[in-house]
Design a protein around this motif. Structure first.
Motif: not given
Lengths: 225, 416
Positions: B31-35, B38-49, B97-100, B118-121
């Motif tokens: 659970k922790y690793i997946m979170l 996801t958080k890391e991918s948010f930062y990457d996306q944010e940078n791209l945006i 979903f995890l929202e940033y 979206s995160v795994v249920e």
């Protein structure tokens, strides 16, 4: 008849020898395995009485020598070991009989006579005492030539008496002859009195003499003297 | 319980508990690793945006996962994470979903960025872990079963064979204990220990055997001399008084001899020198003995009744079977009254020998003790021998008395 006694206890040797000599046997003795082995290899005996427990070896080991040098002699093992295995062993090796210590001379006498009877091929199986004759083959008894019917125990007692004629036999000795291992049984000897009386009556009813003398109410003597 | 079964059972518990704990940990860690991922991918996306907005001025919007809009002023000082549920358009289910959300300044303007992933249920995750757990458990047990079976055939086979050899070993057969050599150190150690123990026991056994045989010989021989000489005295002309004395001396010597033999017999039974050789039918033994004792029955005018409901069979040395029956019968005759009766009942697992007699000659408990005398003539060892034979052959003997004195022998069922 020549008899060899293999026995290391001098007291027993003397008692047996003096008894057997009275019964007209020639008696020799050996008190060790070595001496016995020597005598058996050198001389001939009609009967060998063998004690298993010898100071220098197991008496059973002598049976082989007996079979090799004295094949015609009768062999009676005398042992203090009341052990069935020893008995079976001894008989398997070729002994004719097995007698357990302590034994009585009258019993020894009766065993020796039985072995001699069995060993004398073609010899007479008839034992005579005046008008009484006992056929040990058919186990029948005749008085004045007429057969009298005896039970097995009565026959055994009569034969025991005739073989040990002129000897005093206590009731205990007779009981022991009849029961062997189960001598514990003989709590009272009333049944011997009954048997003896029956034998008397049966012999007298065929005109026989009553040879049975009661000795002080405790024993009997079969005698014509 | 067999050793391997016990081990397997312990394994099962151990694995189950370990796997349970591990699964819980796995759940938390996953659970922790997946979170974090996801958080890391948010930062990457944010940078791209941010890069896209900087270069093109376009604000990308993909509902519900990317939302970028211009706002008037900076109201957040740090990014915000939260978990939300969004309705899935295809099946109408609520998906986690995890929202940033964050506000950034690009080219002097403030943009609000909201990203969703979206995160795994939790349910799905748990099912996944449960399956892993289950498969692991099954495969572990399967493997351990296979290993044990192999061990059973190889390592334990020698052990089992040695056990079998030891079970069937007896000193009285005069053979050496030959155990199979094993390559397993512990088993080999066990073999060595058992070997040296057996040697010591065998020495004891032989010493005891030799003693009983010597004691028998050393005592019976002088007694024979005494008896033979006494017998010869009886042949002489003696008066009644002397005759009585000699006869009673003979009786005493015989008693001594029989006592010695009985004691030696007890010692031999205790030392297990009688190996059960074959199955004895006690019905046959009893009939033989009653025939042998017929004249004793007659002399006391006893009636004998034998009732056979079954055949009592037992693996026993022939001599012991004879002694057992003879002693019980002689007891029934000796302690009987004139004109009394002896009743024998036989069935598959029971022998009962009853006799009439005087009321309660002996107590129930003391009757089997050595030297307990019912009358002055018996030596008190007959029943002690009977008891000893019973004790060494899985038999139970019981004495009861009311109108009859009864000895009942039962077979004790062997526990498997």
């Amino acid at each position: 008849m020549k008899i060899l006694i293999v026995e290391d206890e001098p007291g027993l040797q003397t008692a047996m020898c003096s008894f057997l000599e009275k019964e007209d046997y020639i008696c020799e003795s050996a008190n060790s395995f070595q001496k016995a082995n020597e005598k058996i290899s050198l001389y001939e005996y009609d009967i060998i009485l063998l004690d298993i427990t010898l100071p220098d070896g197991n008496g059973l080991g002598l049976i082989e020598t007996v079979k090799a040098h004295n094949p015609m002699s009768g062999l009676i093992i005398i042992s203090a070991k009341n052990s069935l295995d020893d008995k079976i062993n001894g008989l398997d090796l070729g002994a004719d009989d097995y007698l357990t210590k302590p034994f009585q001379l009258s019993e020894l006498n009766s065993r020796i006579k039985a072995v001699i009877r069995r060993r004398q091929f073609g010899g007479s199986k008839l034992i005579r005492f005046n008008e009484i004759s006992v056929d040990t083959d058919s186990k029948s008894v005749h008085v004045h030539g007429q057969e009298i019917r005896l039970t097995k125990k009565e026959y055994d007692i009569l034969l025991f008496f005739i073989i040990n004629k002129n000897r005093v036999l206590t009731k205990a000795a007779i009981a022991e002859h009849l029961w062997e291992d189960n001598i514990d049984m003989a709590d009272n000897y009333d049944f011997i009195y009954i048997h003896v009386n029956n034998i008397r009556k049966k012999i007298e009813s065929f005109g026989g003499t009553d040879y049975l003398k009661t000795i002080y109410g405790m024993g009997y003597k079969f005698t014509d003297r | 319980m067999k050793f391997l079964k016990r081990i397997n059972r312990n394994y099962l518990w151990l694995f189950t508990s370990i796997l349970l704990v591990l699964s819980l940990a796995e759940f938390v860690v996953l659970k922790y690793i997946m979170l974090e991922e996801t958080k890391e991918s948010f930062y990457d996306q944010e940078n791209l945006i941010i890069k896209q907005v900087k270069e093109t001025g376009e604000t990308p919007n993909i509902f519900p996962i990317v939302e970028v809009k211009k706002v008037s002023r900076l109201s957040m000082n740090r990014p915000l994470f939260r978990e939300i549920f969004v309705e899935d358009e295809t099946d109408g289910e609520l998906e986690p979903f995890l929202e940033y959300s964050n506000q950034v300044e690009i080219n002097d303007e403030v943009y609000f960025i909201r990203l969703r992933h979206s995160v795994v249920e939790n349910d799905d995750l748990m099912i996944l872990i449960a399956w892993t757990f289950f498969i692991l458990l099954i495969s572990t047990l399967g493997i351990s079963y296979l290993i044990n079976r192999r061990l059973n055939k190889t390592v334990w086979a020698d052990f089992e064979e040695n056990l079998r050899i030891m079970e069937s070993f007896s000193f009285s057969r005069n053979e050496n204990l030959q155990l199979i050599k094993t390559t397993t150190e512990e088993f080999e150690r066990l073999n060595t220990v058992v070997g040296s123990l057996t040697k010591r026991l065998e020495a004891d056994y032989l010493a005891q055997k030799e003693f009983t045989e010597n004691a028998s010989h050393e005592i019976q021989t002088p007694l024979s001399v005494v008896l033979l000489n006494l017998e010869e005295i009886l042949q002489q002309e003696i008066n009644k008084e002397t005759f009585e004395r000699v006869v009673s001396t003979i009786d005493a010597v015989k008693r001594l001899s029989s006592l010695n033999q009985s004691l030696i017999l007890i010692a031999k039974i205790e030392n297990q020198q009688f190996i059960p050789e074959k199955v004895q039918s006690f019905n046959t033994t009893l009939k033989q003995k009653t025939e042998e004792f017929a004249s004793l029955f007659e002399s006391k005018n006893l009636t004998l009744e034998i009732e056979e409901e079954g055949v009592f069979e037992m693996n026993m040395h022939g001599q012991l079977a004879d002694i057992l029956i003879a002693n019980l019968l002689s007891n029934g005759i000796n302690h009987n009254i004139t004109g009394g009766s002896v009743y024998i009942y036989l069935k598959e697992n029971e022998i009962r020998i009853c006799n009439t007699g005087k009321p309660n000659a002996l107590g129930n408990d003391t009757i089997f003790n050595r030297f307990t005398k019912g009358n002055e003539k018996s030596y008190g060892l007959g029943l002690a021998i009977v008891k000893k034979i019973c004790d060494t052959h899985h038999l139970k003997i019981q004495y009861t008395h009311d109108e009859f004195h009864c000895f009942t022998i039962f077979k004790i069922p062997l526990e498997s």
